[in-house]
Design an enzyme around this catalytic site. Structure first.
Site, mmCIF file in Angstrom:
data_model
loop_
_atom_site.group_PDB
_atom_site.id
_atom_site.type_symbol
_atom_site.label_atom_id
_atom_site.label_comp_id
_atom_site.label_asym_id
_atom_site.label_seq_id
_atom_site.Cartn_x
_atom_site.Cartn_y
_atom_site.Cartn_z
ATOM 1 C CD GLU A 246 -3.063 -1.032 0.301
ATOM 2 O OE1 GLU A 246 -3.084 -0.101 -0.510
ATOM 3 O OE2 GLU A 246 -3.933 -1.924 0.340
ATOM 4 N NE ARG A 250 -3.675 2.809 -0.795
ATOM 5 C CZ ARG A 250 -4.942 2.756 -0.408
ATOM 6 N NH1 ARG A 250 -5.570 3.825 -0.012
ATOM 7 N NH2 ARG A 250 -5.590 1.602 -0.403
ATOM 8 C CG ASP A 395 -6.259 -7.118 -6.941
ATOM 9 O OD1 ASP A 395 -5.181 -7.458 -6.426
ATOM 10 O OD2 ASP A 395 -7.002 -6.245 -6.446
ATOM 11 C CD GLU A 568 -11.009 -1.556 -7.894
ATOM 12 O OE1 GLU A 568 -12.164 -1.230 -7.507
ATOM 13 O OE2 GLU A 568 -10.002 -1.418 -7.180
ATOM 14 C CB THR A 656 -2.356 -1.102 -9.056
ATOM 15 O OG1 THR A 656 -3.598 -1.765 -8.856
ATOM 16 C CG2 THR A 656 -1.664 -0.891 -7.701
HETATM 17 C C1 DMJ Z 1 -6.465 0.698 -4.589
HETATM 18 O O1 DMJ Z 1 -5.590 0.884 -3.554
HETATM 19 C C2 DMJ Z 1 -5.782 0.045 -5.749
HETATM 20 O O2 DMJ Z 1 -6.550 0.202 -6.891
HETATM 21 C C3 DMJ Z 1 -5.501 -1.403 -5.506
HETATM 22 O O3 DMJ Z 1 -4.960 -2.024 -6.623
HETATM 23 C C4 DMJ Z 1 -6.775 -2.111 -5.130
HETATM 24 N N1 DMJ Z 1 -7.453 -1.480 -4.040
HETATM 25 C C5 DMJ Z 1 -7.657 -0.052 -4.088
HETATM 26 C C6 DMJ Z 1 -8.900 0.418 -4.782
HETATM 27 O O4 DMJ Z 1 -9.972 -0.394 -4.736
#
Ligand code: DMJ
Length: 690
Positions: A246, A250, A395, A568, A656
């Site tokens: 995370e 981020r 994912d 998403e 992501t």
């Molecule tokens: C985000 O932190 C990112 O998109 C991650 O890949 C999946 N979870 C959240 C959003 O749902």
């Protein structure tokens, strides 16, 4: 591209970067105050204009709803784990975007005590009911806002730039509310108007994650606010553990993207570095480098698979408290875009090599059909269990396969091969069709590929339609890609799968009372499940009738009705619009945006909140604004309604967390450095007998 201009990695705690920052600060302290005053003045006048354009609606939460209480128990710590064995809600959390489904406290209590608690509870309920405690909550909300633009019909002459401005307004309201009530905090609870830190002095969770969206939206004064906070207060020298993944996607991703966008598009949210009080021009990169030096310690495991967490101040990787000590597979394989881009920027090869090695260790397990179990041990690099899914913990492994291929300008064919193999595996083992209407879904194999398919789809899986389309065309439009000699029937089939899955994800929104998707949807499927080759012909429209047949294909359990402002589906709508040019994807996005405005906006310009129950009107609110609401969801709406030359898909790669990086050429310094072991047609490794 620059190469570690200040050589700060050699002395991560006190490099020239820090000296520069200190010198800048000392020299400009007085000037800063003047800048601050003028920023505030600009803010005030801008907000006066905003007020006219965007007045926040009212909404109705129900704090008494039992569903809310259940959700608060499971999600009560924001989906974070402090210590799995001894969850302490009061300690500073380690962020995780996953629900730990640990049960409520199992401590046994004497029955008389439980009775007393229940008795007191009912007395309080009766008291509140009698004296209007609940209705007062309702009085402060209405179920629908009264903005005239929310009611406007879609015609042929839609002004997409005007629609995009409504997204900017939603961003401003969200940001300004955070700024007003929780500035500098990592979490924002917009109903109670409170912030909370995840590490002792905060790590800029919301500020850094939102930064590049503000640059793209050209919100100059707000970028200045963020930049100033980063310059003055952001320190990663904090004795606390954070989640490796995370924090990478981020924070590291956000800083790198801000660096890229502010250099690539200097006209957007322009910052004059020689302005009095302006922090150094490489502020974002310096912070990124410092953070990466700490995060990279997660990779120091016996196998090279990163540990789940890192203590930032101690430069120390920490084994997962949960899951038998295993890391999440997606978390270990969704760090590569960030560390590779940083390696390219700084010339520091070790960032590249450590990130790259993870991919070899994962691939050496020889997962059948390219489908990986969702846990992997950092100690020996072996998978834990056989649970296979493209939802949480699985994912972005798949997402980063194709994106690694694109990031290095298609020079690493190994990742295209792995993506193609995995997509074939998805088709063979996970894709099926619903009954009676025939929607396409990606299910799960919780006990391995030989065991039954579970017809469950996390909202998280909805990154797939866009990613499949991106893989099929490489980011070109479908029309342009079709003219290339490389276009094959497989690409056609991929685009068909992308379109079908996009419709299913949109159905998740249409099925719900608020028009906002649940966290998880189950589907009605045949027994045994239909194969991917089976004929299927779902209706193209979702009939709004409450008893329409298509509704029978979808089920949402009461535990799963929450909506966490996830990105998403709008992410995929953005890719599908850019790639196919089909206008319906933009219209679906507009409809979704209106649902967010209708049902998640708070009174008094309080911002926007997650929902505990999105399947009832009025919805049940959750009192949390996720940082990805600003970083991803609103950014993808903005891009969906923008002209297509803003971040062209064939020259960027988007991480992501929706942070944009450039595609680049691998210089002689970098190489993939590994080869796949030979494997059979199912992807199983062929062992050599000596
Ligand atoms: C985000 O932190 C990112 O998109 C991650 O890949 C999946 N979870 C959240 C959003 O749902």
């Amino acid at each position: 591209m620059i190469r570690d201009p200040f050589n700060i990695h050699r002395n991560p705690a006190s490099g020239l970067a820090i000296i520069r920052t200190a010198a800048t600060r000392a020299a400009t302290d007085l000037g800063e105050k003047a800048v601050e005053a003028s920023i505030n003045a600009i803010e005030k006048s801008k907000q006066a204009v905003d007020d006219m354009a965007f007045s926040i609606p009212k909404n109705v939460p129900s704090f008494s709803n039992p569903q809310r209480q259940l959700e608060d128990r499971v999600w009560g710590n924001g989906g974070r784990s402090s210590n799995f064995l001894n969850p302490d809600r009061n300690s500073l959390p380690m962020y995780k975007d996953k629900p730990y489904a640990y049960p409520p406290s199992q401590r046994s209590r004497p029955i008389w005590r439980r009775k007393r608690v229940i008795g007191v509870f009912f007395l309080v309920v009766i008291f509140l009911y009698h004296f209007g405690g609940f209705s007062k909550q309702h009085d402060t909300f209405t179920s629908r806002p009264s903005w005239s633009w929310l009611k406007s019909e879609s015609g042929a002459n839609v002004d997409w730039i005007e629609r995009r401005e409504h997204v900017v307004d939603a961003f401003k309201v969200s940001w300004d509310s955070y700024h007003r009530y929780a500035w500098g905090h990592d979490e924002f609870h917009p109903i109670t108007k409170k912030g909370r830190q995840m590490v002792p002095h905060g790590m800029g969770w919301i500020i850094v994650d939102a930064l590049d969206t503000m640059i793209l939206m050209n919100l100059t004064s707000r970028v200045s606010q963020a930049r100033e906070w980063i310059s003055k207060y952001l320190s990663y020298d904090q004795d606390h553990d954070v989640n490796t993944f995370e924090t990478t996607i981020r924070m590291l991703g956000g800083l790198l993207s801000a660096h890229y966008l502010s250099n690539e598009f200097p006209q957007l949210a322009a910052q004059k570095d020689d302005d009095p009080g302006a922090p150094g021009e490489d502020l974002y990169l310096e912070k990124a480098k410092d953070l990466a030096d700490r995060l990279i310690s997660a990779f120091d495991s016996p196998s090279g698979i990163p540990y789940a967490s890192v203590n930032l101040a101690k430069y120390e990787g920490l084994i997962s408290h949960a899951d038998g000590g295993a890391s999440s597979t997606a978390e270990t394989t969704t760090l590569q875009l960030e560390f590779k881009y940083l390696a390219k920027l700084t010339g520091e090869k070790y960032f590249w090599d450590k990130a790259e090695k993870v991919m070899k260790v994962v691939d050496d397990n020889g997962a059948e059909g390219g489908l990986v179990p969702i846990y992997i041990y950092a100690e020996d690099g072996k998978f834990r269990g056989e649970n296979i899914r493209l939802g949480s913990r699985g994912d972005s492994y798949y997402e980063y396969l194709i994106k690694q291929y694109l990031q290095t300008s298609k020079q690493e064919s190994i990742y295209l091969e792995m993506w193609d193999e995995a997509l074939q595996g998805v088709r063979k083992h996970l894709v099926t069709y619903t009954e009676p209407s025939g929607y396409t879904i990606i299910g799960e194999r919780p006990e391995g590929l030989e065991k039954p398919l579970s017809p469950k789809m996390d909202h998280l899986v909805c990154f797939m339609p866009g990613t499949i389309a991106l893989g099929a065309t490489g980011g070109l439009t479908e029309a342009a890609a079709k003219k290339l000699p490389t276009w094959t029937k497989k690409n056609e089939d991929d685009m068909r799968l992308a379109r079908e899955l996009m419709q299913t994800c949109w159905g998740m929104y249409k099925w719900m009372a608020t028009g906002l998707a649940p966290e998880i949807t189950y589907f009605n499927i045949a027994d045994p499940p239909l194969l991917e080759s089976a004929p299927h012909n779902p209706p193209l429209q979702f009939d709004p009738d409450a008893n329409a047949e298509w509704r029978k294909d979808f089920t949402v359990h009461s535990n799963d009705v929450h909506n966490l402002q996830r990105p998403e589906t709008v992410e995929s709508l953005f890719y599908m619009w850019r790639i196919t040019g089909e206008r319906k994807y933009r219209e679906w996005g507009w409809e979704m945006f209106k649902s967010f405005m209708n049902y998640t906006a708070l009174d008094d310009e309080g911002g926007f909140t997650s929902l505990s129950n999105a399947n009832t009107i009025p919805p049940v609110t959750k009192d949390n604004m996720e940082s990805f609401w600003l970083a991803e969801t609103l950014k993808y709406f903005y891009l969906l309604f923008s002209p297509n030359d803003l971040l062209p898909l064939d020259s960027v790669v988007i991480n992501t967390e929706a942070h944009a990086f450039p595609r680049f050429q691998m210089s002689p310094l970098f190489s993939t450095g590994w080869e796949r072991k030979p494997r059979d047609k199912d992807g199983k490794i062929i062992e050599h007998v000596h």
